[in-house]
Design a protein around this motif. Structure first.
Motif, mmCIF file in Angstrom:
data_model
loop_
_atom_site.group_PDB
_atom_site.id
_atom_site.type_symbol
_atom_site.label_atom_id
_atom_site.label_comp_id
_atom_site.label_asym_id
_atom_site.label_seq_id
_atom_site.Cartn_x
_atom_site.Cartn_y
_atom_site.Cartn_z
ATOM 1 N N GLU A 29 2.304 13.689 0.765
ATOM 2 C CA GLU A 29 2.965 13.082 1.922
ATOM 3 C C GLU A 29 4.325 13.743 2.169
ATOM 4 O OE1 GLU A 29 2.005 8.851 2.925
ATOM 5 O OE2 GLU A 29 4.155 8.575 2.660
ATOM 6 N N SER A 46 6.554 -4.315 1.630
ATOM 7 C CA SER A 46 6.346 -3.397 2.763
ATOM 8 C C SER A 46 7.711 -3.089 3.349
ATOM 9 C CB SER A 46 5.448 -4.041 3.822
ATOM 10 O OG SER A 46 5.358 -3.191 4.937
ATOM 11 N N LYS A 47 8.065 -1.836 3.287
ATOM 12 C CA LYS A 47 9.380 -1.452 3.810
ATOM 13 C C LYS A 47 9.507 -1.860 5.279
ATOM 14 C CE LYS A 47 12.219 2.691 4.223
ATOM 15 N NZ LYS A 47 12.275 4.120 3.950
ATOM 16 N N THR A 48 8.450 -1.594 6.038
ATOM 17 C CA THR A 48 8.499 -1.867 7.479
ATOM 18 C C THR A 48 8.041 -3.284 7.827
ATOM 19 O OG1 THR A 48 6.243 -1.033 7.631
ATOM 20 C CG2 THR A 48 8.029 0.544 8.069
ATOM 21 N N THR A 63 2.915 -2.691 8.255
ATOM 22 C CA THR A 63 1.708 -1.990 7.806
ATOM 23 C C THR A 63 0.521 -2.951 7.876
ATOM 24 O OG1 THR A 63 3.084 -0.615 6.430
ATOM 25 C CG2 THR A 63 0.751 -0.645 5.897
ATOM 26 N N GLN A 106 0.231 11.102 -3.639
ATOM 27 C CA GLN A 106 0.996 10.645 -2.469
ATOM 28 C C GLN A 106 2.370 11.295 -2.434
ATOM 29 O OE1 GLN A 106 3.162 7.081 -2.269
ATOM 30 N NE2 GLN A 106 2.994 6.875 -0.058
ATOM 31 N N GLN A 142 7.171 11.529 7.289
ATOM 32 C CA GLN A 142 5.705 11.535 7.155
ATOM 33 C C GLN A 142 5.077 11.217 8.499
ATOM 34 O OE1 GLN A 142 7.586 9.380 4.936
ATOM 35 N NE2 GLN A 142 7.699 7.982 6.675
ATOM 36 N N GLY A 182 9.550 5.492 1.049
ATOM 37 C CA GLY A 182 8.550 4.639 0.397
ATOM 38 C C GLY A 182 8.005 5.234 -0.888
ATOM 39 N N ARG A 183 7.669 6.527 -0.863
ATOM 40 C CA ARG A 183 7.045 7.140 -2.047
ATOM 41 C C ARG A 183 8.046 7.450 -3.155
ATOM 42 N NH1 ARG A 183 6.698 9.988 2.508
ATOM 43 N NH2 ARG A 183 7.770 11.988 2.700
ATOM 44 N N LYS A 203 -2.542 5.656 12.600
ATOM 45 C CA LYS A 203 -2.161 4.234 12.645
ATOM 46 C C LYS A 203 -2.155 3.726 14.088
ATOM 47 C CE LYS A 203 1.063 4.115 8.700
ATOM 48 N NZ LYS A 203 2.474 3.951 8.351
ATOM 49 N N ILE A 243 0.848 -1.201 0.000
ATOM 50 C CA ILE A 243 0.000 0.000 0.000
ATOM 51 C C ILE A 243 0.881 1.248 0.000
ATOM 52 C CG2 ILE A 243 -0.263 0.219 2.521
ATOM 53 C CD1 ILE A 243 -3.325 0.743 1.946
ATOM 54 N N GLY A 244 0.311 2.359 -0.437
ATOM 55 C CA GLY A 244 1.056 3.629 -0.457
ATOM 56 C C GLY A 244 2.257 3.508 -1.383
ATOM 57 N N GLY A 245 3.393 3.925 -0.882
ATOM 58 C CA GLY A 245 4.609 3.886 -1.696
ATOM 59 C C GLY A 245 4.996 2.477 -2.104
ATOM 60 N N SER A 246 4.483 1.474 -1.436
ATOM 61 C CA SER A 246 4.796 0.090 -1.804
ATOM 62 C C SER A 246 3.780 -0.477 -2.789
ATOM 63 C CB SER A 246 4.851 -0.774 -0.533
ATOM 64 O OG SER A 246 5.908 -0.324 0.283
ATOM 65 N N VAL A 303 1.177 10.600 9.269
ATOM 66 C CA VAL A 303 0.336 9.420 9.035
ATOM 67 C C VAL A 303 0.419 8.441 10.207
ATOM 68 C CG1 VAL A 303 0.475 9.608 6.534
ATOM 69 C CG2 VAL A 303 2.126 8.183 7.739
HETATM 70 O O1 F6P Z 1 1.142 6.034 4.217
HETATM 71 C C1 F6P Z 1 2.194 5.960 5.111
HETATM 72 C C2 F6P Z 1 3.288 5.059 4.663
HETATM 73 O O2 F6P Z 1 4.187 4.975 5.717
HETATM 74 C C3 F6P Z 1 3.970 5.509 3.373
HETATM 75 O O3 F6P Z 1 4.968 6.422 3.557
HETATM 76 C C4 F6P Z 1 4.440 4.211 2.813
HETATM 77 O O4 F6P Z 1 4.709 4.321 1.457
HETATM 78 C C5 F6P Z 1 3.273 3.315 3.117
HETATM 79 O O5 F6P Z 1 2.809 3.759 4.381
HETATM 80 C C6 F6P Z 1 3.574 1.854 3.142
HETATM 81 O O6 F6P Z 1 4.545 1.533 4.122
HETATM 82 P P1 F6P Z 1 5.280 0.140 4.105
HETATM 83 O O7 F6P Z 1 6.062 0.031 2.853
HETATM 84 O O8 F6P Z 1 6.169 0.145 5.312
HETATM 85 O O9 F6P Z 1 4.234 -0.927 4.193
#
Ligand code: F6P
Length: 545
Positions: A350, A203-205, A208, A346, A502, A264-265, A509, A151-154, A505
């Motif tokens: 963002e 997902s970078k983290t 999410t 985004q 960012q 991410g973005r 969460k 989702i988002g940048g991913s 956001v």
């Molecule tokens: O929308 C917030 C955000 O942290 C974005 O910056 C990022 O692209 C997105 O969520 C997805 O995050 P992740 O890649 O960690 O799942």
């Protein structure tokens, strides 16, 4: 650092705006050299900003602001891999992902090229295996479908690119799942065969919640058909949290790396682009990177007055801070760019939707355009009425291409004629005399004419920029996206905000887990405002009935 509004350059611009607000854009075209003076070649196309309320003295004043804000010095700091994302003490090195071999980029003093090369090599090997049918599912069948979960940048970058370049696709069919609304994943899975479906969890983290919920549902579906052992063949991850991906049962060999020096973005150029490589092939992915590199070189080398992203950024500031136009519509006249508005929304919002400066002081001016838009042709039949005759003024980017990707006879000319017609109508409008003359010529009586005139007048003087790409190709698309990225960076410097965090956001969460518990619980909701309590109670009544 002096507050932006205290700078003589800022105050000078305010005076230019007062002067120009009395001016009509159309009258500026009495100067026959206006198009040449207010358009620039850009990589793979042309950038025309002559239909905006801007003249040479105002442009020079904007460039003076860019110099005063230190755009060139800040660009050098970002490129050198310094902790440009100051609130997270991270380098900002998405440009390194597409850098020339001799650039040797660093992040916080550490060379990053070896990691980038290794990851690109791994993407190449894996995508080739899948596309050539050498990577098999649990029952020995070839992969026919890829589901990209993120989702988002991913998600937005790969989805936008794959839609734009679908005419190059030869690989497996591609599906994107981003929404935690179970309808999306349920519908997607219902049409797929688990034996031939590959999941890319991006997902970078790897925390999410939307992405984790979708990945878990996909995993259950796969395991129900192929057993636990199938996960290794059907799940790959793109993340900087390797341990978390391993905990999902994803083999370390199938985990692609991300790094904290890529936001991410800004990450479609990294392994987040794996769905692109699977769908279009790695040679196309490398062409996208090469196109972005051309834009990077333009951004780093061109003098400010020729530098397209710098000009884009300055015009944005001019529109928001001096002409009072807080929203910015992205209007592609090319079906391929269908998802570009969502992607840029985004990327820009963002990044620059911030209220404090880099040193943490409240800003005394607006930042961050409210970005929106959709395909221009569809927009014409939806919201252009407001653009032409509404009370709001909107900054507009029209984006088209000279050569179509595919067009039955006459379609492309009609498409471009629409785009040019809109920019003319917005600028020139149609005054009382012209409306009256037209109605009389159509045979309306005098009373009817006077009644209709106010409704049919278009006051005009509504500016727009036009990006005319030569053609949508992997390289030109990569370049266009990179130009907008650089615009975002420059605007961050002009507004003195940190464009690469960012925090805004996070708060929402953090509340989700507690609310999820209260939605499923039976005890009266605790610690909520009465609005949220009322909504939870209403939900419970229906869901428990
Ligand atoms: O929308 C917030 C955000 O942290 C974005 O910056 C990022 O692209 C997105 O969520 C997805 O995050 P992740 O890649 O960690 O799942």
């Amino acid at each position: 650092m002096t507050c932006r509004t205290q700078l003589p350059e800022w105050q000078n611009l305010a005076q230019h705006a007062q002067r120009l607000k009395k001016q009509r854009i159309a009258d500026l075209f009495e100067d026959s050299s206006r198009f040449d003076a207010f358009s620039r070649p850009m990589p793979f196309g042309l950038y025309d900003f002559s239909k905006t309320l801007l003249d040479q003295p105002a442009l020079e004043a904007l460039l003076a602001l860019a110099r005063k804000a230190g755009v060139e010095g800040e660009r050098a700091r970002m490129l050198a891999g310094e902790p440009f994302n100051a609130t997270e003490q991270r380098a900002v090195q998405h440009m390194a992902l597409r850098a020339a071999a001799d650039r040797h980029p660093h992040a916080l003093g550490q060379p990053v090229q070896p990691q980038i090369d290794a990851e690109l090599g791994k993407m190449e090997q894996f995508s080739d295996q899948v596309r050539q049918g050498r990577w098999r599912g649990y029952s020995g069948k070839q992969i026919t479908d890829v589901v990209a979960i993120g989702i988002g940048g991913s998600n937005l970058g790969p989805q936008m690119v794959c839609e734009a370049l679908a005419s190059y696709a030869e690989g497996p069919a591609l599906h994107f799942v981003s929404n935690v609304d179970g309808v999306q994943i349920s519908r997607t899975l219902a049409a797929l065969d688990p034996q031939t479906t590959l999941f890319v969890v991006s997902s970078k983290t790897f925390t999410t919640r939307e992405t984790m919920a979708n990945a878990a549902t996909a995993r259950r579906w796969l395991v129900a058909h192929g057993g636990e052992a199938a996960v290794a063949q059907h799940f790959v991850a793109v993340t900087s949290a390797v341990d978390k991906a391993r905990a999902m049962g994803i083999s370390p060999d199938n985990i692609f790396a991300m790094w904290d020096w890529v936001g991410g973005r800004f990450s479609l150029w990294s392994a987040i682009g794996l769905p692109i490589a699977l769908y279009l092939g790695m040679p196309i992915f490398r062409q996208i990177l090469a196109g972005a590199r051309v834009a990077d070189e333009h951004f780093t080398d061109a003098p400010l007055e020729q530098n397209v992203p710098v000009l884009m950024a300055l015009l944005g500031v001019w529109h928001i801070n001096f002409l009072g136009m807080p929203t910015h519509a992205i209007l592609p006249y090319d079906q391929a760019l269908k998802y570009l508005p969502a992607y840029l929304q985004q990327a820009e919002m963002e990044s620059n939707g911030k209220s404090v400066t880099r040193t943490g002081n409240p800003v005394a001016y607006d930042t961050g355009a409210i970005v929106w838009g959709q395909l221009g042709i569809d927009g014409q039949h939806a919201f252009y009425q407001l653009l032409h005759q509404g009370t709001h003024e909107v900054a507009l980017d029209f984006i088209g291409s000279a050569v179509p990707v595919a067009a039955p006879e006459g379609h492309h000319e009609q498409l471009l004629a629409n785009m040019f017609a809109q920019t003319q109508a917005l600028m020139n409008g149609c005054d009382v005399d012209a409306v009256r003359k037209d109605l009389l010529a159509r045979g309306y009586n005098l009373d009817a004419v006077e009644q209709l005139v106010p409704h049919k007048v278009h006051r005009g003087n509504r500016g727009s920029c036009t990006f005319l790409l030569d053609k949508i190709t992997p390289a030109s698309l990569g370049s266009l996206v990179a130009l907008y990225e650089h615009k975002i960076f420059v605007q961050g410097v002009l507004w003195d905000v940190c464009s690469f965090d960012q925090w805004g956001v996070e708060l929402g969460k953090q509340l989700i887990a507690g609310l999820e518990q209260q939605l499923t619980g039976t005890e009266p909701p605790q610690g909520q405002d009465s609005s949220t309590t009322g909504l939870i109670n209403y939900y419970r009544k229906l869901s428990h009935s």
